[in-house]
Design an enzyme around this catalytic site. Structure first.
Site, PDB file in Angstrom:
ATOM      1  N   SER A 148       0.856  -1.187   0.000  1.00 28.35           N
ATOM      2  CA  SER A 148       0.000   0.000   0.000  1.00 28.35           C
ATOM      3  C   SER A 148       0.888   1.231   0.000  1.00 28.35           C
ATOM      4  O   SER A 148       2.025   1.186   0.491  1.00 28.35           O
ATOM      5  CB  SER A 148      -0.894   0.014   1.243  1.00 28.35           C
ATOM      6  OG  SER A 148      -1.528   1.267   1.423  1.00 28.35           O
ATOM      7  N   TYR A 161      -1.854  -0.412  10.207  1.00 31.38           N
ATOM      8  CA  TYR A 161      -1.967  -0.952   8.846  1.00 31.38           C
ATOM      9  C   TYR A 161      -0.797  -0.444   8.005  1.00 31.38           C
ATOM     10  O   TYR A 161      -0.162  -1.218   7.275  1.00 31.38           O
ATOM     11  CB  TYR A 161      -3.297  -0.525   8.221  1.00 31.38           C
ATOM     12  CG  TYR A 161      -3.469  -0.924   6.772  1.00 31.38           C
ATOM     13  CD1 TYR A 161      -3.861  -2.209   6.435  1.00 31.38           C
ATOM     14  CD2 TYR A 161      -3.245  -0.002   5.746  1.00 31.38           C
ATOM     15  CE1 TYR A 161      -4.017  -2.582   5.104  1.00 31.38           C
ATOM     16  CE2 TYR A 161      -3.411  -0.361   4.423  1.00 31.38           C
ATOM     17  CZ  TYR A 161      -3.797  -1.649   4.095  1.00 31.38           C
ATOM     18  OH  TYR A 161      -3.947  -2.004   2.773  1.00 31.38           O
ATOM     19  N   LYS A 165       2.284  -2.634   6.209  1.00 34.60           N
ATOM     20  CA  LYS A 165       2.598  -2.598   4.786  1.00 34.60           C
ATOM     21  C   LYS A 165       4.047  -2.163   4.545  1.00 34.60           C
ATOM     22  O   LYS A 165       4.685  -2.583   3.580  1.00 34.60           O
ATOM     23  CB  LYS A 165       1.618  -1.681   4.058  1.00 34.60           C
ATOM     24  CG  LYS A 165       0.196  -2.233   4.013  1.00 34.60           C
ATOM     25  CD  LYS A 165       0.127  -3.602   3.355  1.00 34.60           C
ATOM     26  CE  LYS A 165      -1.296  -4.087   3.186  1.00 34.60           C
ATOM     27  NZ  LYS A 165      -1.373  -5.396   2.483  1.00 34.60           N
TER      28      LYS A 165
END
Length: 255
Positions: A148, A161, A165
């Protein structure tokens, strides 16, 4: 030059996690259209059967195998069933991801932290190791990790998150460096804002969208099929000299 061969996956077997919808399903359809035999995986067999039948109706070779990637024993079963069905694995796409929280990082519980890291980092790590014996026997072994843009620069409300990533991008580079001698290429794709159910908290938020549109050179939300096309490049012979790459597909957001 025969471009149909350059981007062909004819005769290859591709295993894709998180593939019953969104980016994972789009990658599956693109790979199948390029000639691959595709295994799609997610947690619910019923959803997989429905999506596999949809692709089969188009003449594609697709099998659905249920797997909760957060459970390491499920990953072994996934690989074993894939080998039972098709005999090998040429392409692995680690697409399954989890983000149960949206908000300040200090509000993230330890339970949420563990789930995010288990699904987004530990599962790709373990699945790559499980697939290694088959990937090294392939004439074009390729691993594609769906990271991401949050892994390049933390996204607001997506703290852990984004951390996961970033770790996945680093993991990609480690495996790329170590697996070069085995002729296995390992690359990452960093999608920007793509219109999927997973990212609905972002694209359905007017304030976030207004900020994004100001920053985006290409002023629209991306489509899953556009990530599928990027994945096809990394899976096919077209990218035979590409490993350890981090490919952004974000409408120019990270420029």
């Amino acid at each position: 030059m025969d471009l149909s061969t350059l981007f062909s996956l004819m005769g290859k077997v591709a295993l894709i996690t998180g593939a019953s919808k969104g980016i994972g399903f789009a990658i599956a359809e693109v790979f199948a259209a390029a000639g691959a035999k595709v295994v799609i995986s997610s947690r619910k067999q019923e959803s997989l059967d429905e999506m596999a039948n949809l692709l089969k109706s188009k003449g594609y070779e697709v099998t659905g195998i249920a797997c909760n990637v957060g459970k390491m024993e499920d990953l072994q079963t996934l690989v074993s069933k894939t080998i039972e069905t098709y005999g090998t694995i040429d392409v692995l796409v680690n697409n399954a991801a989890s983000n149960p929280v949206f908000g300040p990082v200090h509000d993230t519980s330890l339970e949420a932290y563990d789930k995010i890291m288990d699904v987004n980092v530990k599962a790709p790590f373990h699945l790559m190791k499980l697939c290694f014996p088959y990937l090294r026997e392939s004439s074009n072994g390729s691993v594609i990790n769906i990271a991401s843009i949050g892994g390049l620069s933390p996204e607001t409300g997506l703290g852990i998150y984004s951390v996961s990533k970033a770790a996945l991008i680093s993991l990609t580079k480690v495996f790329a460096k170590e697996w070069g001698d085995h002729k296995i290429r390992v690359n990452a794709i960093c999608p920007g804002l793509i219109k999927t159910k997973f990212s609905e908290a972002l694209w359905s938020n007017d304030k976030i969208m207004a900020h994004m549109m100001k920053a985006l050179p290409i002023k629209r939300v991306g489509e899953s099929e556009e990530i599928g096309a990027a994945a096809l490049y990394l899976a096919s012979p077209a990218s035979s000299y590409t490993t350890g790459a981090v490919l952004t597909a974000d409408g120019g957001f990270t420029i």
